[in-house]
Enzyme design. Structure first.
Site, PDB file in Angstrom:
ATOM      1  N   ASP A   8      28.383  97.007 -32.768  1.00 18.39           N
ATOM      2  CA  ASP A   8      27.916  95.980 -33.831  1.00 18.39           C
ATOM      3  C   ASP A   8      26.877  95.106 -33.266  1.00 18.39           C
ATOM      4  O   ASP A   8      26.479  95.320 -32.248  1.00 18.39           O
ATOM      5  CB  ASP A   8      29.276  95.339 -34.373  1.00 18.39           C
ATOM      6  CG  ASP A   8      29.773  94.511 -33.357  1.00 18.39           C
ATOM      7  OD1 ASP A   8      29.299  94.146 -32.337  1.00 18.39           O
ATOM      8  OD2 ASP A   8      30.838  93.545 -33.723  1.00 18.39           O
ATOM      9  N   CYS A  65      31.031  96.359 -28.796  1.00 17.41           N
ATOM     10  CA  CYS A  65      31.024  95.255 -29.654  1.00 17.41           C
ATOM     11  C   CYS A  65      31.106  94.129 -28.825  1.00 17.41           C
ATOM     12  O   CYS A  65      31.129  93.864 -27.512  1.00 17.41           O
ATOM     13  CB  CYS A  65      32.004  95.319 -30.598  1.00 17.41           C
ATOM     14  SG  CYS A  65      33.716  95.584 -30.392  1.00 17.41           S
ATOM     15  N   THR A  67      33.697  92.065 -27.674  1.00 13.88           N
ATOM     16  CA  THR A  67      34.849  92.420 -26.859  1.00 13.88           C
ATOM     17  C   THR A  67      35.040  93.991 -26.552  1.00 13.88           C
ATOM     18  O   THR A  67      35.802  94.224 -25.406  1.00 13.88           O
ATOM     19  CB  THR A  67      36.210  92.053 -27.357  1.00 13.88           C
ATOM     20  OG1 THR A  67      36.390  92.539 -28.569  1.00 13.88           O
ATOM     21  CG2 THR A  67      36.125  90.412 -27.356  1.00 13.88           C
ATOM     22  N   HIS A  98      43.777 109.782 -16.173  1.00 10.96           N
ATOM     23  CA  HIS A  98      45.018 109.693 -16.820  1.00 10.96           C
ATOM     24  C   HIS A  98      45.186 110.017 -18.060  1.00 10.96           C
ATOM     25  O   HIS A  98      46.358 110.483 -18.700  1.00 10.96           O
ATOM     26  CB  HIS A  98      45.753 108.485 -16.382  1.00 10.96           C
ATOM     27  CG  HIS A  98      46.315 108.172 -15.053  1.00 10.96           C
ATOM     28  ND1 HIS A  98      47.145 107.432 -14.432  1.00 10.96           N
ATOM     29  CD2 HIS A  98      45.804 108.904 -13.840  1.00 10.96           C
ATOM     30  CE1 HIS A  98      47.213 107.285 -13.201  1.00 10.96           C
ATOM     31  NE2 HIS A  98      46.452 108.180 -12.765  1.00 10.96           N
ATOM     32  N   HIS A 133      49.820 114.312 -16.307  1.00 13.62           N
ATOM     33  CA  HIS A 133      49.137 113.774 -17.432  1.00 13.62           C
ATOM     34  C   HIS A 133      48.838 114.475 -18.716  1.00 13.62           C
ATOM     35  O   HIS A 133      49.055 113.661 -19.804  1.00 13.62           O
ATOM     36  CB  HIS A 133      48.049 113.115 -16.745  1.00 13.62           C
ATOM     37  CG  HIS A 133      47.988 112.414 -15.500  1.00 13.62           C
ATOM     38  ND1 HIS A 133      48.627 111.228 -15.612  1.00 13.62           N
ATOM     39  CD2 HIS A 133      47.690 112.591 -14.289  1.00 13.62           C
ATOM     40  CE1 HIS A 133      48.688 110.697 -14.443  1.00 13.62           C
ATOM     41  NE2 HIS A 133      48.167 111.534 -13.727  1.00 13.62           N
TER      42      HIS A 133
HETATM   43  C1  RB5 Z   1      31.885  90.101 -33.966  1.00 11.08           C
HETATM   44  O1  RB5 Z   1      31.990  88.618 -33.896  1.00 11.08           O
HETATM   45  C2  RB5 Z   1      33.326  90.339 -32.990  1.00 11.08           C
HETATM   46  O2  RB5 Z   1      34.511  89.958 -33.724  1.00 11.08           O
HETATM   47  C3  RB5 Z   1      33.195  91.781 -32.718  1.00 11.08           C
HETATM   48  O3  RB5 Z   1      31.887  92.053 -31.931  1.00 11.08           O
HETATM   49  C4  RB5 Z   1      34.205  92.134 -31.682  1.00 11.08           C
HETATM   50  O4  RB5 Z   1      34.402  91.509 -30.546  1.00 11.08           O
HETATM   51  C5  RB5 Z   1      35.629  92.581 -32.426  1.00 11.08           C
HETATM   52  O5  RB5 Z   1      36.258  93.102 -31.881  1.00 11.08           O
END
Ligand code: RB5
Length: 145
Positions: A8, A65, A67, A98, A133
């Site tokens: 994203d 993305c 996170t 695993h 596993h």
């Molecule tokens: C976008 O602002 C953010 O929410 C997205 O990149 C991600 O971290 C979501 O899990």
């Protein structure tokens, strides 16, 4: 190997650099977008990579993305996908060894590119250990049905 990749806006910059890193390592890239850093909804792009891997169009998938959390959650809704949200190369190796992870979900905002490149290398190079596993991964896969 053909690696499907998407992001994203939170992962766009690293997606572009990770795609180049994959190509430099001798693998092919299926870039499923986005094409710009404009704001998008991560689930729309995670599902493209997950479906490409689940359908056998790509060998493995990479998602980036902010996170890695949202894209991994979305990808894991697709049957056959075992997406791992990883922040260290050690976790990437273990996700393969695993858990037979077939999609790697990375953070573009909280993990630097060098670390993500190391995680990606571990993800691509580490085989599934099988043995005990396999029994456990089979139980994950059974949850798809
Ligand atoms: C976008 O602002 C953010 O929410 C997205 O990149 C991600 O971290 C979501 O899990």
């Amino acid at each position: 190997m053909l690696i499907a990749i998407a992001s994203d806006h939170g992962g766009f910059d690293q997606k572009e650099q990770l795609a180049a890193f994959i190509r430099a390592g001798g693998n092919d890239v299926l870039d499923l977008g986005p094409a710009t850093s404009d704001t998008v909804d991560y689930a729309d792009y995670a599902v493209l990579v997950a479906q490409a891997v689940a359908d056998g169009m790509a060998d493995k998938g990479v998602l980036v993305c902010g996170t890695g959390i949202g894209m991994s959650m979305a990808a894991n809704k697709i049957p056959g996908i075992r997406a791992a949200n990883v922040t260290t190369p050690q976790f990437a190796a273990l996700a393969r060894e695993h858990n037979d992870a077939n999609v790697l979900a990375l953070s573009g905002r909280f993990v630097d590119l060098k670390t993500n490149c190391e995680s990606l290398t571990a993800f691509l190079d580490t085989p599934f250990a099988q043995g005990r596993h396999s029994v456990r991964v089979d139980k994950i896969n059974a949850l798809d049905k």
